[in-house]
Design a protein around this motif. Structure first.
Motif, PDB file in Angstrom:
ATOM      1  N   ALA A 187      31.394  14.131  38.206  1.00  0.00           N
ATOM      2  CA  ALA A 187      32.264  15.314  38.370  1.00  0.00           C
ATOM      3  C   ALA A 187      31.451  16.529  38.823  1.00  0.00           C
ATOM      4  CB  ALA A 187      32.991  15.614  37.062  1.00  0.00           C
ATOM      5  N   VAL A 188      30.280  16.687  38.257  1.00  0.00           N
ATOM      6  CA  VAL A 188      29.421  17.820  38.637  1.00  0.00           C
ATOM      7  C   VAL A 188      28.835  17.574  40.025  1.00  0.00           C
ATOM      8  CG1 VAL A 188      27.331  19.111  38.021  1.00  0.00           C
ATOM      9  CG2 VAL A 188      28.922  18.379  36.229  1.00  0.00           C
ATOM     10  N   ARG A 189      28.521  16.335  40.341  1.00  0.00           N
ATOM     11  CA  ARG A 189      27.960  15.973  41.640  1.00  0.00           C
ATOM     12  C   ARG A 189      28.918  16.377  42.768  1.00  0.00           C
ATOM     13  NH1 ARG A 189      26.821  10.249  41.325  1.00  0.00           N
ATOM     14  NH2 ARG A 189      25.542  10.926  39.583  1.00  0.00           N
ATOM     15  N   THR A 190      30.221  16.250  42.521  1.00  0.00           N
ATOM     16  CA  THR A 190      31.220  16.638  43.523  1.00  0.00           C
ATOM     17  C   THR A 190      31.142  18.138  43.807  1.00  0.00           C
ATOM     18  OG1 THR A 190      32.668  14.862  42.805  1.00  0.00           O
ATOM     19  CG2 THR A 190      33.685  16.640  44.055  1.00  0.00           C
ATOM     20  N   LEU A 191      31.032  18.940  42.748  1.00  0.00           N
ATOM     21  CA  LEU A 191      30.901  20.393  42.926  1.00  0.00           C
ATOM     22  C   LEU A 191      29.599  20.744  43.648  1.00  0.00           C
ATOM     23  CD1 LEU A 191      32.155  21.668  39.455  1.00  0.00           C
ATOM     24  CD2 LEU A 191      33.338  21.844  41.649  1.00  0.00           C
ATOM     25  N   ALA A 192      28.535  20.075  43.230  1.00  0.00           N
ATOM     26  CA  ALA A 192      27.235  20.334  43.848  1.00  0.00           C
ATOM     27  C   ALA A 192      27.264  19.955  45.330  1.00  0.00           C
ATOM     28  CB  ALA A 192      26.142  19.573  43.115  1.00  0.00           C
ATOM     29  N   ALA A 193      27.981  18.895  45.680  1.00  0.00           N
ATOM     30  CA  ALA A 193      28.081  18.476  47.077  1.00  0.00           C
ATOM     31  C   ALA A 193      28.747  19.561  47.922  1.00  0.00           C
ATOM     32  CB  ALA A 193      28.859  17.164  47.178  1.00  0.00           C
ATOM     33  N   ARG A 194      29.722  20.245  47.348  1.00  0.00           N
ATOM     34  CA  ARG A 194      30.370  21.363  48.072  1.00  0.00           C
ATOM     35  C   ARG A 194      29.366  22.480  48.333  1.00  0.00           C
ATOM     36  NH1 ARG A 194      35.709  21.986  44.379  1.00  0.00           N
ATOM     37  NH2 ARG A 194      36.504  19.888  44.681  1.00  0.00           N
ATOM     38  N   THR A 195      28.561  22.778  47.303  1.00  0.00           N
ATOM     39  CA  THR A 195      27.549  23.825  47.455  1.00  0.00           C
ATOM     40  C   THR A 195      26.517  23.420  48.493  1.00  0.00           C
ATOM     41  OG1 THR A 195      27.868  24.492  45.151  1.00  0.00           O
ATOM     42  CG2 THR A 195      25.829  25.216  46.212  1.00  0.00           C
TER      43      THR A 195
END
Length: 171
Positions: free
Chosen positions: A144-152
């Motif tokens: 779930a955090v990896r998805t947010l980090a991918a956006r960044t």
């Protein structure tokens, strides 16, 4: 001199005048310098916070030198001044300008295109560091955090590409 303020001491005049370290403050400081007829200006290197003042003084045709903080501190010790405050530093730099102005190297600001390129390269370096950190953090993060980090990471990638396009056009 620091991140937020510029302290001006004029040799032979009492007190120190403080200006904000931004465009408006630097313009006020330049007007003050015009009014007192200063021959030489000495500033201490402060990790780049002095650059806008150096460039503004050069652009205005004023003689200005940047000294190493160790030089300024050694000069202060030589005068017997052990305390260290912004106001004391400003007074000592004004004295240094009077006593050693002929020995100091005058700062010459780079042309405008070089300044602009320097600023773009500095920002590029910041984005590269941020991008690498985000990639490393994403690799260890839960999905779930990896998805947010991918956006960044994607946003930083777009910014890096835009910066690099601008750098190519600036050359």
């Amino acid at each position: 001199m620091g991140k937020t303020n510029l302290d001006l001491a004029v040799e032979g005049q009492p007190g120190v005048t403080r200006f904000t370290n931004n465009r408006a403050g630097i313009n006020k400081l330049l007007k003050r310098l015009e009014g007192v007829g200063v021959d030489r200006i000495v500033v201490e290197a402060t990790g780049g916070y002095e650059e806008p003042l150096l460039e503004a003084c050069c652009d205005a045709g004023l003689w200005i030198a940047r000294v190493n903080p160790r030089q300024a501190r050694d000069f202060a010790r030589a005068t017997g001044e052990l305390a260290k405050t912004d106001a004391i530093d400003a007074r000592l730099l004004a004295l240094m300008a009077r006593m050693f102005g002929e020995r100091l190297r005058r700062h010459v600001a780079p042309p405008l295109w070089q300044r602009e390129l320097r600023d773009w390269l500095r920002r590029r370096g910041q984005v590269v560091v941020l991008l690498q950190a985000q990639k490393q953090q994403a690799a260890m993060a839960p999905p779930a955090v990896r998805t947010l980090a991918a956006r960044t990471v994607a946003a930083l990638g777009r910014e890096l590409a835009a910066i690099e396009r601008t750098i190519v056009m600036t050359q």
